[in-house]
Design a protein around this motif. Structure first.
Motif, mmCIF file in Angstrom:
data_model
loop_
_atom_site.group_PDB
_atom_site.id
_atom_site.type_symbol
_atom_site.label_atom_id
_atom_site.label_comp_id
_atom_site.label_asym_id
_atom_site.label_seq_id
_atom_site.Cartn_x
_atom_site.Cartn_y
_atom_site.Cartn_z
ATOM 1 N N THR A 171 0.831 -1.208 0.000
ATOM 2 C CA THR A 171 0.000 0.000 0.000
ATOM 3 C C THR A 171 0.865 1.257 0.000
ATOM 4 O OG1 THR A 171 -1.845 -1.079 1.152
ATOM 5 C CG2 THR A 171 -1.712 1.314 1.310
ATOM 6 N N GLU A 172 1.833 1.291 0.889
ATOM 7 C CA GLU A 172 2.693 2.463 1.006
ATOM 8 C C GLU A 172 3.598 2.623 -0.216
ATOM 9 O OE1 GLU A 172 4.550 1.810 4.776
ATOM 10 O OE2 GLU A 172 2.753 2.398 5.904
ATOM 11 N N ALA A 173 3.976 1.509 -0.819
ATOM 12 C CA ALA A 173 4.804 1.574 -2.030
ATOM 13 C C ALA A 173 4.014 2.188 -3.184
ATOM 14 C CB ALA A 173 5.309 0.185 -2.403
ATOM 15 N N PHE A 174 2.748 1.788 -3.346
ATOM 16 C CA PHE A 174 1.927 2.352 -4.418
ATOM 17 C C PHE A 174 1.605 3.823 -4.159
ATOM 18 C CE2 PHE A 174 0.774 -2.106 -5.637
ATOM 19 C CZ PHE A 174 1.234 -2.009 -6.946
ATOM 20 N N ASP A 180 0.186 5.585 -7.560
ATOM 21 C CA ASP A 180 -0.762 4.667 -8.199
ATOM 22 C C ASP A 180 -1.876 4.419 -7.188
ATOM 23 O OD1 ASP A 180 -2.199 2.606 -9.339
ATOM 24 O OD2 ASP A 180 -0.430 1.481 -9.994
ATOM 25 N N TYR A 181 -2.858 5.308 -7.179
ATOM 26 C CA TYR A 181 -3.863 5.292 -6.122
ATOM 27 C C TYR A 181 -4.909 4.200 -6.301
ATOM 28 C CZ TYR A 181 -1.536 9.704 -5.259
ATOM 29 O OH TYR A 181 -0.581 10.662 -5.013
ATOM 30 N N GLU A 182 -5.092 3.727 -7.525
ATOM 31 C CA GLU A 182 -6.006 2.592 -7.734
ATOM 32 C C GLU A 182 -5.467 1.353 -7.024
ATOM 33 O OE1 GLU A 182 -8.888 2.263 -8.969
ATOM 34 O OE2 GLU A 182 -9.267 3.988 -10.278
ATOM 35 N N MET A 241 -3.162 1.332 -4.731
ATOM 36 C CA MET A 241 -3.075 1.660 -3.300
ATOM 37 C C MET A 241 -4.404 1.367 -2.606
ATOM 38 S SD MET A 241 -2.463 5.387 -1.539
ATOM 39 C CE MET A 241 -2.581 5.599 0.252
ATOM 40 N N ALA A 242 -5.513 1.784 -3.224
ATOM 41 C CA ALA A 242 -6.833 1.565 -2.634
ATOM 42 C C ALA A 242 -7.140 0.073 -2.501
ATOM 43 C CB ALA A 242 -7.904 2.253 -3.474
ATOM 44 N N ALA A 243 -6.787 -0.703 -3.524
ATOM 45 C CA ALA A 243 -7.067 -2.143 -3.488
ATOM 46 C C ALA A 243 -6.338 -2.814 -2.329
ATOM 47 C CB ALA A 243 -6.664 -2.783 -4.809
ATOM 48 N N HIS A 244 -5.078 -2.454 -2.132
ATOM 49 C CA HIS A 244 -4.307 -3.093 -1.065
ATOM 50 C C HIS A 244 -4.638 -2.507 0.309
ATOM 51 C CE1 HIS A 244 -1.889 -5.816 -3.453
ATOM 52 N NE2 HIS A 244 -1.857 -4.872 -4.380
ATOM 53 N N ALA A 245 -4.994 -1.225 0.363
ATOM 54 C CA ALA A 245 -5.419 -0.636 1.639
ATOM 55 C C ALA A 245 -6.700 -1.300 2.136
ATOM 56 C CB ALA A 245 -5.617 0.868 1.498
ATOM 57 N N GLU A 303 -7.339 8.039 2.048
ATOM 58 C CA GLU A 303 -6.429 8.900 1.287
ATOM 59 C C GLU A 303 -6.407 8.491 -0.188
ATOM 60 O OE1 GLU A 303 -3.656 11.942 0.566
ATOM 61 O OE2 GLU A 303 -4.951 11.547 2.299
ATOM 62 N N ALA A 304 -6.366 7.191 -0.444
ATOM 63 C CA ALA A 304 -6.370 6.713 -1.830
ATOM 64 C C ALA A 304 -7.652 7.147 -2.545
ATOM 65 C CB ALA A 304 -6.232 5.199 -1.862
ATOM 66 N N TYR A 305 -8.784 6.979 -1.892
ATOM 67 C CA TYR A 305 -10.050 7.385 -2.495
ATOM 68 C C TYR A 305 -10.099 8.894 -2.730
ATOM 69 C CZ TYR A 305 -12.150 2.752 -1.804
ATOM 70 O OH TYR A 305 -12.445 1.414 -1.869
ATOM 71 N N GLN A 306 -9.573 9.653 -1.774
ATOM 72 C CA GLN A 306 -9.531 11.093 -1.937
ATOM 73 C C GLN A 306 -8.716 11.479 -3.165
ATOM 74 O OE1 GLN A 306 -11.804 13.125 -0.451
ATOM 75 N NE2 GLN A 306 -10.299 14.374 0.637
ATOM 76 N N ARG A 307 -7.554 10.853 -3.319
ATOM 77 C CA ARG A 307 -6.675 11.158 -4.449
ATOM 78 C C ARG A 307 -7.324 10.771 -5.780
ATOM 79 N NH1 ARG A 307 -1.455 13.564 -3.140
ATOM 80 N NH2 ARG A 307 -1.264 13.303 -0.885
ATOM 81 N N LEU A 308 -8.210 9.795 -5.737
ATOM 82 C CA LEU A 308 -8.903 9.350 -6.947
ATOM 83 C C LEU A 308 -10.162 10.169 -7.223
ATOM 84 C CD1 LEU A 308 -8.577 5.497 -6.375
ATOM 85 C CD2 LEU A 308 -7.502 6.793 -8.236
ATOM 86 N N GLY A 309 -10.449 11.120 -6.344
ATOM 87 C CA GLY A 309 -11.649 11.931 -6.500
ATOM 88 C C GLY A 309 -12.915 11.193 -6.117
ATOM 89 N N LYS A 310 -12.771 10.165 -5.286
ATOM 90 C CA LYS A 310 -13.931 9.361 -4.863
ATOM 91 C C LYS A 310 -14.242 9.619 -3.385
ATOM 92 C CE LYS A 310 -12.859 5.746 -8.253
ATOM 93 N NZ LYS A 310 -12.519 4.311 -8.466
#
Length: 424
Positions: free
Chosen positions: A150-153, A158-160, A162-166, A199-206
Protein backbone atom coordinates in the motif's frame (compact mmCIF):
# COMPACT_ATOMS: atom_id res chain seq x y z
CA UNK A 1 52.26 -25.57 11.43
CA UNK A 2 48.99 -23.80 10.50
CA UNK A 3 45.82 -25.08 12.11
CA UNK A 4 43.04 -25.90 9.65
CA UNK A 5 39.63 -24.51 10.62
CA UNK A 6 37.05 -27.22 11.14
CA UNK A 7 34.25 -27.10 8.58
CA UNK A 8 30.83 -26.07 9.92
CA UNK A 9 28.65 -29.11 9.22
CA UNK A 10 25.50 -27.94 10.99
CA UNK A 11 22.26 -28.31 9.09
CA UNK A 12 20.75 -25.40 7.21
CA UNK A 13 17.96 -25.25 9.78
CA UNK A 14 20.42 -24.97 12.69
CA UNK A 15 22.40 -22.26 10.92
CA UNK A 16 19.19 -20.28 10.44
CA UNK A 17 17.96 -20.93 13.97
CA UNK A 18 21.19 -19.62 15.45
CA UNK A 19 20.78 -16.31 13.64
CA UNK A 20 17.02 -16.10 14.04
CA UNK A 21 17.12 -16.54 17.83
CA UNK A 22 20.22 -14.41 18.35
CA UNK A 23 18.43 -11.27 19.53
CA UNK A 24 16.08 -13.13 21.88
CA UNK A 25 19.00 -14.90 23.54
CA UNK A 26 21.02 -11.70 23.80
CA UNK A 27 18.12 -9.85 25.43
CA UNK A 28 17.71 -12.69 27.93
CA UNK A 29 21.43 -12.46 28.70
CA UNK A 30 21.21 -8.68 29.17
CA UNK A 31 18.33 -9.13 31.60
CA UNK A 32 20.16 -11.81 33.56
CA UNK A 33 23.26 -9.62 33.85
CA UNK A 34 21.07 -6.56 34.56
CA UNK A 35 22.57 -4.60 31.69
CA UNK A 36 20.62 -1.42 31.00
CA UNK A 37 19.22 -1.48 27.52
CA UNK A 38 19.39 1.56 25.22
CA UNK A 39 19.02 2.41 21.54
CA UNK A 40 22.75 2.11 20.83
CA UNK A 41 22.88 -1.37 22.37
CA UNK A 42 19.80 -2.38 20.41
CA UNK A 43 21.33 -1.16 17.13
CA UNK A 44 24.61 -2.96 17.88
CA UNK A 45 22.78 -6.20 18.73
CA UNK A 46 20.74 -6.09 15.53
CA UNK A 47 23.89 -5.49 13.49
CA UNK A 48 25.50 -8.47 15.18
CA UNK A 49 22.52 -10.57 14.12
CA UNK A 50 22.87 -9.39 10.53
CA UNK A 51 26.57 -10.18 10.52
CA UNK A 52 25.94 -13.65 11.96
CA UNK A 53 23.22 -14.31 9.38
CA UNK A 54 25.55 -13.21 6.58
CA UNK A 55 28.32 -15.54 7.81
CA UNK A 56 25.94 -18.48 8.14
CA UNK A 57 24.50 -17.76 4.68
CA UNK A 58 28.00 -17.80 3.21
CA UNK A 59 28.68 -21.13 4.94
CA UNK A 60 25.50 -22.65 3.55
CA UNK A 61 25.91 -21.20 0.06
CA UNK A 62 29.44 -22.65 -0.11
CA UNK A 63 28.15 -26.20 0.06
CA UNK A 64 27.18 -26.32 -3.62
CA UNK A 65 23.92 -27.94 -4.71
CA UNK A 66 21.19 -27.47 -2.13
CA UNK A 67 17.92 -29.25 -1.47
CA UNK A 68 14.64 -27.28 -1.53
CA UNK A 69 14.50 -26.83 2.24
CA UNK A 70 18.14 -25.74 2.30
CA UNK A 71 17.27 -23.05 -0.25
CA UNK A 72 14.53 -21.85 2.07
CA UNK A 73 16.87 -21.48 5.04
CA UNK A 74 19.50 -19.85 2.84
CA UNK A 75 16.93 -17.32 1.63
CA UNK A 76 15.79 -16.61 5.17
CA UNK A 77 19.40 -16.12 6.31
CA UNK A 78 19.84 -13.58 3.53
CA UNK A 79 16.54 -12.05 4.70
CA UNK A 80 17.93 -11.63 8.23
CA UNK A 81 21.15 -10.22 6.77
CA UNK A 82 19.09 -7.68 4.78
CA UNK A 83 20.54 -9.00 1.53
CA UNK A 84 17.64 -8.57 -0.89
CA UNK A 85 19.39 -10.01 -3.93
CA UNK A 86 20.41 -13.16 -2.09
CA UNK A 87 17.03 -13.56 -0.40
CA UNK A 88 15.05 -13.24 -3.61
CA UNK A 89 17.32 -15.53 -5.65
CA UNK A 90 17.15 -18.32 -3.05
CA UNK A 91 13.48 -17.98 -2.15
CA UNK A 92 12.38 -17.88 -5.78
CA UNK A 93 14.24 -21.14 -6.36
CA UNK A 94 12.66 -22.63 -3.25
CA UNK A 95 9.13 -21.60 -4.26
CA UNK A 96 9.66 -23.03 -7.72
CA UNK A 97 10.25 -26.39 -6.05
CA UNK A 98 7.80 -26.15 -3.12
CA UNK A 99 4.63 -24.04 -3.29
CA UNK A 100 2.65 -25.32 -0.34
CA UNK A 101 3.02 -25.41 3.44
CA UNK A 102 4.19 -23.14 6.22
CA UNK A 103 7.71 -22.63 4.89
CA UNK A 104 6.35 -21.56 1.50
CA UNK A 105 4.06 -19.03 3.18
CA UNK A 106 6.97 -17.66 5.21
CA UNK A 107 9.00 -17.41 2.02
CA UNK A 108 6.24 -15.45 0.26
CA UNK A 109 6.08 -12.97 3.13
CA UNK A 110 9.85 -12.44 2.89
CA UNK A 111 9.63 -12.10 -0.90
CA UNK A 112 7.13 -9.26 -0.46
CA UNK A 113 9.56 -7.42 1.83
CA UNK A 114 12.43 -7.59 -0.64
CA UNK A 115 10.48 -7.05 -3.86
CA UNK A 116 9.04 -3.87 -2.34
CA UNK A 117 12.58 -2.76 -1.43
CA UNK A 118 13.65 -3.31 -5.03
CA UNK A 119 10.47 -1.72 -6.41
CA UNK A 120 9.34 -4.98 -8.00
CA UNK A 121 5.69 -4.37 -7.11
CA UNK A 122 4.07 -6.76 -9.63
CA UNK A 123 6.10 -9.61 -8.10
CA UNK A 124 5.13 -8.42 -4.61
CA UNK A 125 1.45 -8.48 -5.60
CA UNK A 126 1.86 -11.95 -7.07
CA UNK A 127 3.43 -13.21 -3.83
CA UNK A 128 0.52 -11.76 -1.83
CA UNK A 129 -2.00 -13.40 -4.16
CA UNK A 130 -0.22 -16.75 -3.81
CA UNK A 131 -0.19 -16.31 -0.03
CA UNK A 132 -3.97 -15.75 -0.09
CA UNK A 133 -4.47 -19.03 -1.99
CA UNK A 134 -2.45 -21.21 0.35
CA UNK A 135 -2.49 -22.23 3.99
CA UNK A 136 -1.63 -21.57 6.72
CA UNK A 137 -2.37 -17.85 6.76
CA UNK A 138 -1.44 -15.46 9.55
CA UNK A 139 -3.48 -12.26 9.68
CA UNK A 140 -0.56 -10.26 11.07
CA UNK A 141 1.58 -11.36 8.10
CA UNK A 142 -1.22 -10.43 5.71
CA UNK A 143 -1.52 -7.02 7.33
CA UNK A 144 2.22 -6.41 7.13
CA UNK A 145 2.46 -7.41 3.48
CA UNK A 146 -0.53 -5.30 2.46
CA UNK A 147 0.86 -2.32 4.38
CA UNK A 148 4.21 -2.51 2.59
CA UNK A 149 2.59 -2.67 -0.85
CA UNK A 150 0.00 0.00 0.00
CA UNK A 151 2.69 2.46 1.01
CA UNK A 152 4.80 1.57 -2.03
CA UNK A 153 1.93 2.35 -4.42
CA UNK A 154 1.33 5.62 -2.57
CA UNK A 155 4.93 6.65 -3.31
CA UNK A 156 4.35 5.76 -6.96
CA UNK A 157 1.09 7.75 -6.96
CA UNK A 158 -0.76 4.67 -8.20
CA UNK A 159 -3.86 5.29 -6.12
CA UNK A 160 -6.01 2.59 -7.73
CA UNK A 161 -3.59 -0.13 -6.61
CA UNK A 162 -3.07 1.66 -3.30
CA UNK A 163 -6.83 1.57 -2.63
CA UNK A 164 -7.07 -2.14 -3.49
CA UNK A 165 -4.31 -3.09 -1.07
CA UNK A 166 -5.42 -0.64 1.64
CA UNK A 167 -8.83 -2.36 1.58
CA UNK A 168 -7.13 -5.72 2.13
CA UNK A 169 -4.97 -4.14 4.84
CA UNK A 170 -8.16 -3.02 6.58
CA UNK A 171 -9.71 -6.48 6.24
CA UNK A 172 -6.65 -8.03 7.89
CA UNK A 173 -6.75 -5.41 10.67
CA UNK A 174 -10.38 -6.29 11.35
CA UNK A 175 -9.51 -9.98 11.58
CA UNK A 176 -6.78 -9.10 14.08
CA UNK A 177 -9.24 -7.18 16.27
CA UNK A 178 -10.04 -10.18 18.46
CA UNK A 179 -10.83 -10.10 22.20
CA UNK A 180 -7.63 -9.96 24.21
CA UNK A 181 -5.70 -8.13 21.49
CA UNK A 182 -3.49 -5.25 22.60
CA UNK A 183 -5.86 -2.26 22.41
CA UNK A 184 -3.25 0.23 21.26
CA UNK A 185 -1.93 -1.99 18.47
CA UNK A 186 -5.44 -3.00 17.41
CA UNK A 187 -6.62 0.60 17.06
CA UNK A 188 -3.38 1.69 15.42
CA UNK A 189 -3.66 -1.00 12.75
CA UNK A 190 -7.30 -0.22 12.03
CA UNK A 191 -6.78 3.52 11.88
CA UNK A 192 -3.62 3.32 9.77
CA UNK A 193 -5.52 1.13 7.30
CA UNK A 194 -8.40 3.60 7.25
CA UNK A 195 -6.13 6.58 6.65
CA UNK A 196 -4.49 4.79 3.71
CA UNK A 197 -7.79 3.72 2.19
CA UNK A 198 -9.52 7.08 2.59
CA UNK A 199 -6.43 8.90 1.29
CA UNK A 200 -6.37 6.71 -1.83
CA UNK A 201 -10.05 7.39 -2.50
CA UNK A 202 -9.53 11.09 -1.94
CA UNK A 203 -6.67 11.16 -4.45
CA UNK A 204 -8.90 9.35 -6.95
CA UNK A 205 -11.65 11.93 -6.50
CA UNK A 206 -13.93 9.36 -4.86
CA UNK A 207 -14.90 11.25 -1.72
CA UNK A 208 -18.07 9.19 -1.31
CA UNK A 209 -16.03 5.99 -1.03
CA UNK A 210 -13.64 7.63 1.44
CA UNK A 211 -16.57 8.67 3.65
CA UNK A 212 -18.16 5.22 3.37
CA UNK A 213 -14.92 3.56 4.50
CA UNK A 214 -14.65 5.90 7.47
CA UNK A 215 -18.25 5.28 8.47
CA UNK A 216 -17.68 1.53 8.31
CA UNK A 217 -14.74 1.82 10.71
CA UNK A 218 -16.71 4.13 13.02
CA UNK A 219 -19.49 1.54 13.23
CA UNK A 220 -16.91 -1.17 13.87
CA UNK A 221 -15.39 0.96 16.65
CA UNK A 222 -18.79 1.15 18.33
CA UNK A 223 -19.29 -2.61 18.22
CA UNK A 224 -15.77 -3.43 19.51
CA UNK A 225 -16.21 -1.13 21.50
CA UNK A 226 -13.33 1.36 21.26
CA UNK A 227 -13.83 4.99 22.15
CA UNK A 228 -10.28 5.67 20.98
CA UNK A 229 -10.78 4.27 17.47
CA UNK A 230 -14.19 5.94 17.24
CA UNK A 231 -12.64 9.31 18.16
CA UNK A 232 -9.80 8.97 15.64
CA UNK A 233 -12.14 7.86 12.84
CA UNK A 234 -14.57 10.68 13.64
CA UNK A 235 -11.72 13.19 13.44
CA UNK A 236 -10.78 11.69 10.07
CA UNK A 237 -14.38 12.09 8.89
CA UNK A 238 -14.33 15.79 9.79
CA UNK A 239 -11.09 16.22 7.82
CA UNK A 240 -12.51 14.51 4.71
CA UNK A 241 -16.03 15.95 4.91
CA UNK A 242 -16.35 18.88 7.36
CA UNK A 243 -20.14 19.08 6.92
CA UNK A 244 -20.81 15.36 7.40
CA UNK A 245 -23.37 14.35 10.04
CA UNK A 246 -21.23 12.39 12.50
CA UNK A 247 -24.32 10.99 14.24
CA UNK A 248 -25.99 9.53 11.14
CA UNK A 249 -24.49 6.06 11.68
CA UNK A 250 -26.53 5.69 14.88
CA UNK A 251 -29.92 5.94 13.16
CA UNK A 252 -30.21 2.19 12.71
CA UNK A 253 -28.99 -0.78 14.73
CA UNK A 254 -26.49 -3.22 13.27
CA UNK A 255 -28.60 -6.22 12.26
CA UNK A 256 -25.65 -8.48 11.46
CA UNK A 257 -25.68 -9.86 15.01
CA UNK A 258 -25.28 -8.66 18.58
CA UNK A 259 -21.68 -8.19 19.68
CA UNK A 260 -21.59 -7.85 23.46
CA UNK A 261 -19.18 -5.44 25.16
CA UNK A 262 -16.68 -6.68 27.77
CA UNK A 263 -17.94 -7.12 31.30
CA UNK A 264 -17.18 -4.37 33.78
CA UNK A 265 -14.43 -5.05 36.31
CA UNK A 266 -15.30 -3.57 39.71
CA UNK A 267 -14.24 -3.78 43.35
CA UNK A 268 -16.91 -1.48 44.77
CA UNK A 269 -20.49 -0.57 43.88
CA UNK A 270 -22.08 2.54 45.37
CA UNK A 271 -25.90 2.71 45.43
CA UNK A 272 -26.08 0.03 42.76
CA UNK A 273 -26.51 -3.68 43.11
CA UNK A 274 -23.35 -5.47 41.80
CA UNK A 275 -24.25 -6.57 38.30
CA UNK A 276 -22.86 -7.97 35.12
CA UNK A 277 -23.77 -6.21 31.90
CA UNK A 278 -25.20 -9.53 30.74
CA UNK A 279 -27.53 -9.43 33.76
CA UNK A 280 -28.78 -6.01 32.67
CA UNK A 281 -30.18 -7.17 29.34
CA UNK A 282 -33.66 -5.75 28.96
CA UNK A 283 -32.42 -2.39 30.25
CA UNK A 284 -30.91 0.52 28.39
CA UNK A 285 -27.53 0.97 30.08
CA UNK A 286 -25.47 4.15 30.05
CA UNK A 287 -21.85 3.63 31.14
CA UNK A 288 -20.33 7.00 31.97
CA UNK A 289 -16.53 7.03 32.31
CA UNK A 290 -15.57 9.87 34.64
CA UNK A 291 -13.39 11.01 37.55
CA UNK A 292 -13.92 13.42 40.43
CA UNK A 293 -11.04 15.65 39.28
CA UNK A 294 -12.42 15.99 35.73
CA UNK A 295 -14.14 19.35 35.26
CA UNK A 296 -15.78 18.43 31.91
CA UNK A 297 -17.19 15.35 33.69
CA UNK A 298 -18.83 17.58 36.28
CA UNK A 299 -20.39 19.62 33.49
CA UNK A 300 -22.41 16.54 32.46
CA UNK A 301 -23.92 15.98 35.94
CA UNK A 302 -27.14 17.99 35.29
CA UNK A 303 -27.87 15.94 32.16
CA UNK A 304 -27.16 12.67 33.95
CA UNK A 305 -29.48 13.63 36.80
CA UNK A 306 -32.21 14.53 34.32
CA UNK A 307 -31.88 11.33 32.32
CA UNK A 308 -31.94 9.22 35.49
CA UNK A 309 -35.11 10.95 36.72
CA UNK A 310 -36.80 10.91 33.33
CA UNK A 311 -36.08 7.32 32.29
CA UNK A 312 -35.30 5.22 35.36
CA UNK A 313 -38.82 3.83 35.53
CA UNK A 314 -38.68 3.04 31.82
CA UNK A 315 -35.59 0.88 32.12
CA UNK A 316 -32.55 3.18 32.02
CA UNK A 317 -29.62 2.22 34.24
CA UNK A 318 -26.78 4.74 34.54
CA UNK A 319 -23.43 3.47 35.80
CA UNK A 320 -20.89 6.14 36.73
CA UNK A 321 -17.68 4.21 36.10
CA UNK A 322 -14.44 5.39 37.69
CA UNK A 323 -11.43 3.82 39.36
CA UNK A 324 -9.02 4.45 42.19
CA UNK A 325 -6.64 7.30 41.43
CA UNK A 326 -5.13 7.67 44.92
CA UNK A 327 -6.25 11.29 44.96
CA UNK A 328 -9.03 13.30 46.59
CA UNK A 329 -9.11 17.07 46.04
CA UNK A 330 -5.36 17.12 45.47
CA UNK A 331 -4.34 15.08 48.51
CA UNK A 332 -2.96 11.55 48.44
CA UNK A 333 -5.36 8.93 49.83
CA UNK A 334 -5.56 5.16 50.11
CA UNK A 335 -8.37 3.13 48.57
CA UNK A 336 -10.54 3.17 51.67
CA UNK A 337 -10.20 6.93 52.03
CA UNK A 338 -10.93 7.45 48.35
CA UNK A 339 -14.01 5.25 48.59
CA UNK A 340 -15.30 7.35 51.48
CA UNK A 341 -14.59 10.47 49.43
CA UNK A 342 -16.62 9.04 46.53
CA UNK A 343 -19.58 8.46 48.84
CA UNK A 344 -19.35 12.06 50.04
CA UNK A 345 -18.85 13.39 46.51
CA UNK A 346 -21.93 11.55 45.27
CA UNK A 347 -24.09 12.95 48.06
CA UNK A 348 -22.71 16.49 47.74
CA UNK A 349 -23.37 16.58 43.98
CA UNK A 350 -26.82 14.97 44.31
CA UNK A 351 -26.04 12.18 41.86
CA UNK A 352 -28.88 9.64 42.10
CA UNK A 353 -27.45 6.90 39.87
CA UNK A 354 -24.99 4.21 40.88
CA UNK A 355 -21.22 4.46 40.93
CA UNK A 356 -18.92 1.63 39.91
CA UNK A 357 -15.34 1.68 41.18
CA UNK A 358 -12.62 -0.34 39.44
CA UNK A 359 -9.24 -1.19 40.97
CA UNK A 360 -7.34 0.47 38.12
CA UNK A 361 -7.75 1.47 34.46
CA UNK A 362 -8.73 -2.03 33.28
CA UNK A 363 -12.16 -0.88 32.03
CA UNK A 364 -10.62 2.09 30.23
CA UNK A 365 -8.44 -0.33 28.26
CA UNK A 366 -11.29 -2.74 27.60
CA UNK A 367 -13.46 0.06 26.19
CA UNK A 368 -10.64 2.03 24.56
CA UNK A 369 -11.19 5.06 26.77
CA UNK A 370 -8.19 7.39 26.75
CA UNK A 371 -10.04 10.62 27.54
CA UNK A 372 -12.99 11.49 29.76
CA UNK A 373 -15.86 12.10 30.01
CA UNK A 374 -16.87 9.38 27.61
CA UNK A 375 -20.11 7.41 27.55
CA UNK A 376 -21.27 4.14 26.03
CA UNK A 377 -24.98 3.56 25.51
CA UNK A 378 -26.11 -0.07 25.40
CA UNK A 379 -29.50 -1.19 24.11
CA UNK A 380 -31.85 -3.75 25.65
CA UNK A 381 -30.20 -6.56 23.67
CA UNK A 382 -26.87 -5.75 25.29
CA UNK A 383 -25.22 -4.14 22.24
CA UNK A 384 -23.34 -0.83 22.29
CA UNK A 385 -25.30 1.58 20.10
CA UNK A 386 -23.74 4.98 20.79
CA UNK A 387 -20.51 6.56 22.01
CA UNK A 388 -20.43 10.12 23.33
CA UNK A 389 -17.10 11.92 23.44
CA UNK A 390 -16.70 14.80 25.86
CA UNK A 391 -19.23 17.19 27.38
CA UNK A 392 -20.09 19.51 24.48
CA UNK A 393 -23.70 20.45 23.84
CA UNK A 394 -23.63 18.59 20.53
CA UNK A 395 -22.48 15.36 22.20
CA UNK A 396 -24.84 15.49 25.19
CA UNK A 397 -27.78 16.49 23.00
CA UNK A 398 -27.16 13.57 20.64
CA UNK A 399 -26.75 11.22 23.59
CA UNK A 400 -30.04 12.41 25.09
CA UNK A 401 -31.85 11.78 21.81
CA UNK A 402 -30.31 8.32 21.56
CA UNK A 403 -31.36 7.44 25.11
CA UNK A 404 -34.93 8.38 24.24
CA UNK A 405 -34.76 6.36 21.02
CA UNK A 406 -33.50 3.22 22.77
CA UNK A 407 -35.98 3.57 25.61
CA UNK A 408 -38.78 3.64 23.05
CA UNK A 409 -37.53 0.60 21.17
CA UNK A 410 -39.50 -2.60 21.89
CA UNK A 411 -38.43 -4.19 25.18
CA UNK A 412 -37.36 -7.81 25.48
CA UNK A 413 -39.66 -10.31 27.12
CA UNK A 414 -37.61 -10.29 30.35
CA UNK A 415 -37.44 -6.50 30.62
CA UNK A 416 -39.97 -6.05 33.42
CA UNK A 417 -38.57 -8.63 35.82
CA UNK A 418 -35.00 -7.45 35.09
CA UNK A 419 -35.95 -3.91 36.14
CA UNK A 420 -37.44 -5.13 39.43
CA UNK A 421 -34.43 -7.32 40.23
CA UNK A 422 -31.82 -4.60 39.78
CA UNK A 423 -33.59 -1.55 41.20
CA UNK A 424 -32.56 -0.74 44.77
Amino acid sequence: MVAVAKADTRSAELLYDEANTYITKKYADFNQRQILFDLKLEAATRQEQKDLAARNAATLAGRGALEAKDLYYLGMLYHLADNSDGALESLRRFLAKTGAGELAQNARAAVVVHTVKQNLLPEAESAIADYAHHQPQIDLERYGMEQLVTEAFYKQKDYERMAAHAAEMLNAARQLAMPGTDVFKRDERLFKSLVNLSEAYQRLGKKNLAVAAIEEVRRFAVTLPSGNLYRMATTRLAAIDPVADSFKIFEHADESGVRLPPEIVAVEWIDQKPSKLSDLKGHVVLIDFWATWCEPCRATFPKLRYWHTQYQEKGLVILGLTHYFGDAEGRRVNNQEELQYLHEFKKKNRLPYGFVVAPDSVNDLNFGVFSIPQSFLIDRRGQVRFIALGSSEAQTSALGKMIKKLIEEPAGENDTKTQKYHRL
